[in-house]
Design an enzyme around this catalytic site. Structure first.
Site, PDB file in Angstrom:
ATOM      1  N   LYS A   1      -4.160 -11.042 -10.763  1.00 16.97           N
ATOM      2  CA  LYS A   1      -3.438 -10.705 -12.179  1.00 16.97           C
ATOM      3  C   LYS A   1      -2.510 -11.868 -12.405  1.00 16.97           C
ATOM      4  CE  LYS A   1      -3.321  -5.749 -11.908  1.00 16.97           C
ATOM      5  NZ  LYS A   1      -2.682  -4.462 -12.235  1.00 16.97           N
TER       6      LYS A   1
ATOM      7  N   LYS B   1     -14.813  -4.494 -10.174  1.00 12.08           N
ATOM      8  CA  LYS B   1     -14.241  -3.336 -10.393  1.00 12.08           C
ATOM      9  C   LYS B   1     -13.964  -2.735 -11.713  1.00 12.08           C
ATOM     10  CE  LYS B   1      -9.467  -2.575  -9.840  1.00 12.08           C
ATOM     11  NZ  LYS B   1      -8.498  -1.333  -9.670  1.00 12.08           N
TER      12      LYS B   1
ATOM     13  N   LYS C   1      -8.806  -0.534 -15.703  1.00 12.59           N
ATOM     14  CA  LYS C   1      -8.254  -0.491 -17.102  1.00 12.59           C
ATOM     15  C   LYS C   1      -7.498  -1.517 -17.903  1.00 12.59           C
ATOM     16  CE  LYS C   1      -4.908   2.547 -15.027  1.00 12.59           C
ATOM     17  NZ  LYS C   1      -3.815   2.020 -14.652  1.00 12.59           N
TER      18      LYS C   1
END
Ligand code: ATP
Ligand code: LTN
Length: 327
Positions: A111, A192, A195
């Site tokens: 991230k 994966k 969202k």
């Protein structure tokens, strides 16, 4: 009764990975467990969020939890920031986790990569997650495969705290899914479904309309070969479809795979199964959204319950560390 705890961030539109990997499993938890589910808004703000969207998504998330079948009479559903004990215990966790440990978290690496601004909160995120779990004397934590490392850290931190300060926390166990542990992006099946990544065609939203779902599966990436078989390394796209279809229809992957020789029918049957899977959830969601006061009341009750359970645990931890009792 075994305490179960889990959380989901209101950081974007929920997709079928969240449903199969988390929400549906929460609703299927043993009715004899004492389950606590949290909308982790403080985790969501570790990356920038638009305030109006965050507010709307927090309520949307509550309705999606309920629409997935959680019974507010039996479980506690609440918003993380409504219970200040989470941030308070998180500080104690930050002082128990090491810099090295937090630096090894793969979610942090993923991230923080390619971001101009990386918040300190994104780095200490797993300490807040450990606090969420430990505050409720949690025994079992149902999560998707991607949270395995964070759970391991929560266990390590609990054990370290207990050995430094005496038995204070229950050391929680992760409960990982057997089916659809990792639903992959339909366009990039080696990533994966997530969202917060920009892949609208590869992500099937829980609230997507049937026609949209059909289109997304029709365009799902497969390969140039035409054999239907489950082989994640060699055939990630086809394997993903098989695993979604198996999870959506509660069958084994082998059983599902044996029914197909061509990609076309596999895609259309997977789309149809997902549409059927989501139909009752979407209908219930529409009803819940029409009555925002009822949702507010459920969240208020949930926060009250959560405060009641977590206050003594926080006090226990404060005392163990040597903080003076509050006057
Ligand atoms: P973000 O992209 O913002 O990190 P996310 O889609 O990964 O979000 P989370 O809020 O991190 O979702 O996860 C909520 C729950 O859904 C967790 O238990 C997580 O393990 C599960 N989950 C998330 N993505 C998937 C997926 N693709 N397949 C299976 N389970 C998933
Ligand atoms: N980090 C988790 C969300 C989360 C969570 C938790 C899950 C925050 N606190 C406590 C289980 C238990 C995620 O990104 N899925």
């Amino acid at each position: 009764m075994a305490r179960v705890f889990s959380g989901i961030q209101p950081s974007g539109d929920l997709h079928i990975g969240n449903y199969l990997g988390a929400l549906r499993r929460f609703a299927r938890e043993d009715p004899d467990s004492d389950a606590v589910f949290c909308i982790v808004d403080l985790h969501a703000i570790t990356v920038p969020q638009d305030p109006a969207s965050l507010r709307a998504r927090t309520v949307e998330m509550a309705n999606l939890y309920l629409a997935s079948g959680l019974d507010p009479e039996r479980v506690t559903l609440f918003v993380q920031s409504h219970v200040p004990a989470h941030t308070e215990l998180a500080w104690l966790m930050e002082c128990t986790a090491s810099f090295g440990e937090l630096s090894r978290m793969t979610q942090f690496k993923e991230k923080s990569d390619h971001r101009d601004f990386v918040s300190a909160g994104l780095f200490t995120y797993p300490a807040l997650m450990a606090a969420d779990i430990l505050l409720y004397d949690t025994e079992r934590v149902p999560v998707g495969d991607d949270q395995r490392q964070h759970l391991e850290l929560a266990r390590d931190v609990a054990q370290r705290f207990n050995s430094r300060y005496g038995e204070t926390f229950i050391v929680p166990e992760a409960v990982l899914p057997t089916a659809a542990a990792r639903v992959m992006d339909l366009q990039e099946p080696t990533n994966k479904m997530s969202k917060s990544t920009e892949s609208p065609q590869g992500t099937v939203g829980m609230l997507d309309e049937p026609l949209v779902i059909e289109k997304k599966f029709k365009r799902a990436v497969t390969d140039n070969d035409s054999e239907v078989s489950y082989d994640v390394a060699a055939k990630p796209g086809v394997s993903n479809l098989l695993s979604i279809l198996a999870a959506a229809t509660d069958r084994s992957i082998d059983e599902v795979a044996s029914g197909y020789t061509q990609y076309g029918p596999l895609k259309s049957d997977t789309a149809a199964a997902v549409i059927e899977l989501l139909r009752p959830v979407q209908a219930r969601y529409a009803e819940l959204s029409a009555d925002p006061d009822a949702t507010q009341a459920i969240l208020a009750r949930g926060a009250e319950n959560a405060r009641e359970v977590s206050t003594p645990v926080l006090e226990r931890a404060r005392e163990a560390v040597g903080l003076l009792p509050r006057p």
